[in-house]
Design an enzyme around this catalytic site. Structure first.
Site, PDB file in Angstrom:
ATOM      1  N   HIS A  37      25.910  55.518   7.666  1.00 28.88           N
ATOM      2  CA  HIS A  37      24.968  55.866   8.724  1.00 28.88           C
ATOM      3  C   HIS A  37      24.132  54.656   9.118  1.00 28.88           C
ATOM      4  CE1 HIS A  37      22.388  56.675   5.099  1.00 28.88           C
ATOM      5  NE2 HIS A  37      21.529  55.991   5.827  1.00 28.88           N
TER       6      HIS A  37
HETATM    7  P1  TYD Z   1      22.219  61.009   2.266  1.00 27.65           P
HETATM    8  O1  TYD Z   1      21.332  60.382   3.296  1.00 27.65           O
HETATM    9  O2  TYD Z   1      23.455  61.710   2.745  1.00 27.65           O
HETATM   10  O3  TYD Z   1      22.638  59.909   1.181  1.00 27.65           O
HETATM   11  P2  TYD Z   1      23.543  58.609   1.378  1.00 27.65           P
HETATM   12  O4  TYD Z   1      23.275  58.095   2.755  1.00 27.65           O
HETATM   13  O5  TYD Z   1      23.084  57.678   0.313  1.00 27.65           O
HETATM   14  O6  TYD Z   1      24.981  58.978   1.183  1.00 27.65           O
HETATM   15  O7  TYD Z   1      21.324  62.005   1.415  1.00 27.65           O
HETATM   16  C1  TYD Z   1      21.856  62.845   0.416  1.00 27.65           C
HETATM   17  C2  TYD Z   1      21.016  64.112   0.378  1.00 27.65           C
HETATM   18  O8  TYD Z   1      19.667  63.851   0.015  1.00 27.65           O
HETATM   19  C3  TYD Z   1      20.986  64.820   1.710  1.00 27.65           C
HETATM   20  O9  TYD Z   1      21.075  66.212   1.449  1.00 27.65           O
HETATM   21  C4  TYD Z   1      19.608  64.509   2.256  1.00 27.65           C
HETATM   22  C5  TYD Z   1      18.770  64.327   1.004  1.00 27.65           C
HETATM   23  N1  TYD Z   1      17.679  63.362   1.151  1.00 27.65           N
HETATM   24  C6  TYD Z   1      16.367  63.790   1.127  1.00 27.65           C
HETATM   25  O10 TYD Z   1      16.086  64.995   1.001  1.00 27.65           O
HETATM   26  N2  TYD Z   1      15.355  62.879   1.236  1.00 27.65           N
HETATM   27  C7  TYD Z   1      15.612  61.542   1.382  1.00 27.65           C
HETATM   28  O11 TYD Z   1      14.657  60.741   1.475  1.00 27.65           O
HETATM   29  C8  TYD Z   1      16.978  61.091   1.433  1.00 27.65           C
HETATM   30  C9  TYD Z   1      17.317  59.631   1.596  1.00 27.65           C
HETATM   31  C10 TYD Z   1      17.991  62.039   1.303  1.00 27.65           C
END
Ligand code: TYD
Length: 141
Positions: free
Chosen positions: A51
């Site tokens: 992303h």
């Molecule tokens: P995600 O952004 O998909 O992780 P990555 O980009 O590292 O693969 O986030 C994973 C999960 O955590 C998703 O359900 C959203 C949640 N999340 C939060 O609740 N707060 C946060 O600050 C972040 C970064 C993620």
């Protein structure tokens, strides 16, 4: 380094008792930190991220182990290995990122300039590419 990214070297207080790094907002970290999260227990073969953000600024620090970060725009890409707790990777707006090659129980600490906001995410690469071309137009890249 690619646009909107850079490596920041932190001061480390090391002595015979061990090592300590302190991070202060708007001093060591180039923004006011509103959120801290950490990613750990990631399988070595797992690739995460995929992303970009519209506005968010982040600093990523691998406080234990090693992880590789792919940074990408429509114009250039680079892989940075984070394996040193005294180094932070600043990633500003509109940079695509993927985290991979998680080694030795890596722990990735992330400081962020804003609260969590799913609306700030761009998770589709084709959509990102169109938006990034517009965003960086005229910025010399
Ligand atoms: P995600 O952004 O998909 O992780 P990555 O980009 O590292 O693969 O986030 C994973 C999960 O955590 C998703 O359900 C959203 C949640 N999340 C939060 O609740 N707060 C946060 O600050 C972040 C970064 C993620």
């Amino acid at each position: 380094m690619i646009i909107n990214t850079r490596v920041i070297e932190f001061s480390c207080h090391s002595d015979e008792y061990g090592s300590l790094v302190a991070l202060e907002s708007n001093r060591d970290i180039p923004f006011s930190t509103k959120r801290v999260y950490y990613i750990y227990e990631v399988d070595e073969l797992m690739r995460r991220g995929f992303h970009s953000h519209n506005d968010l600024e982040q600093v990523m620090i691998c406080v234990h182990g090693s992880v590789k970060i792919l940074l990408k725009t429509p114009f250039e890409e680079e892989v940075i290995t984070l394996n040193d707790p005294t180094q932070g990777l600043y990633v500003g707006p509109m940079v695509w990122r993927e985290m991979f090659d998680w080694q030795q129980d890596a722990v990735l600490l992330v400081l962020a300039s804003e609260y969590y906001d799913e609306n700030d995410y761009i998770r589709n690469y084709e959509e990102y590419e169109i938006m990034a071309r517009k965003h960086f137009r005229g910025s010399g890249v």
